[in-house]
Write a protein that holds these residues in place. Sequence first.
Motif, PDB file in Angstrom:
ATOM      1  N   SER A 165      66.670  17.422  20.537  1.00 53.24           N
ATOM      2  CA  SER A 165      65.880  18.033  21.603  1.00 53.24           C
ATOM      3  C   SER A 165      64.872  19.041  21.047  1.00 53.24           C
ATOM      4  O   SER A 165      63.817  19.263  21.649  1.00 53.24           O
ATOM      5  N   TRP A 166      65.165  19.630  19.885  1.00 56.50           N
ATOM      6  CA  TRP A 166      64.207  20.537  19.259  1.00 56.50           C
ATOM      7  C   TRP A 166      63.003  19.776  18.723  1.00 56.50           C
ATOM      8  O   TRP A 166      61.893  20.304  18.709  1.00 56.50           O
ATOM      9  N   VAL A 167      63.217  18.550  18.286  1.00 57.80           N
ATOM     10  CA  VAL A 167      62.099  17.724  17.831  1.00 57.80           C
ATOM     11  C   VAL A 167      61.192  17.415  19.015  1.00 57.80           C
ATOM     12  O   VAL A 167      59.964  17.465  18.912  1.00 57.80           O
ATOM     13  N   THR A 168      61.797  17.122  20.169  1.00 62.87           N
ATOM     14  CA  THR A 168      61.024  16.873  21.381  1.00 62.87           C
ATOM     15  C   THR A 168      60.255  18.128  21.782  1.00 62.87           C
ATOM     16  O   THR A 168      59.077  18.048  22.153  1.00 62.87           O
ATOM     17  N   LEU A 169      60.890  19.282  21.711  1.00 66.84           N
ATOM     18  CA  LEU A 169      60.215  20.542  22.017  1.00 66.84           C
ATOM     19  C   LEU A 169      59.045  20.776  21.072  1.00 66.84           C
ATOM     20  O   LEU A 169      57.966  21.209  21.495  1.00 66.84           O
ATOM     21  N   ASP A 170      59.233  20.471  19.806  1.00 62.72           N
ATOM     22  CA  ASP A 170      58.166  20.633  18.821  1.00 62.72           C
ATOM     23  C   ASP A 170      56.984  19.729  19.150  1.00 62.72           C
ATOM     24  O   ASP A 170      55.826  20.160  19.081  1.00 62.72           O
ATOM     25  N   VAL A 171      57.251  18.488  19.522  1.00 61.09           N
ATOM     26  CA  VAL A 171      56.182  17.551  19.885  1.00 61.09           C
ATOM     27  C   VAL A 171      55.413  18.071  21.097  1.00 61.09           C
ATOM     28  O   VAL A 171      54.176  18.072  21.118  1.00 61.09           O
TER      29      VAL A 171
END
Length: 124
Positions: free
Chosen positions: A52-58
């Motif tokens: 979910s942090w990767v999604t937030l980063d995107v």
Amino acid sequence: IFGGLVWILVASSKVPLPMLQGWVMFVSVFCFIMSITLLCLYICGAHGGSSSWVTLDVICQETAALFYLSMAVLEAYFTYRSSLDSHLVMTIYQENIAAVVFAFLATLMYVIHKIYSLLRWKSS
């Protein structure tokens, strides 16, 4: 770094169009704080390897890239339009040109980071 330079250059120049320069300052400060906050969270390990942090980063990088693109185009238009006025001081004009260059460089950096974030998001 480029966003901070845009922020400094715009803050040091005279402001003939406060609404336009206000948007430029908002985008610069907002994206600078957002990027520093995400960097600190990643350094502290708050993400815990979650996808979910990767999604937030995107999402954050995409938002920053769109904001910076709109801001860079508006700043470039203002600088072009102000070049037609002969009463503008050359120093202010040069500061605005430098702000435009750094705004487009910041946009490019956010787009590149977004591409790498999307590749990381796809692989996770």
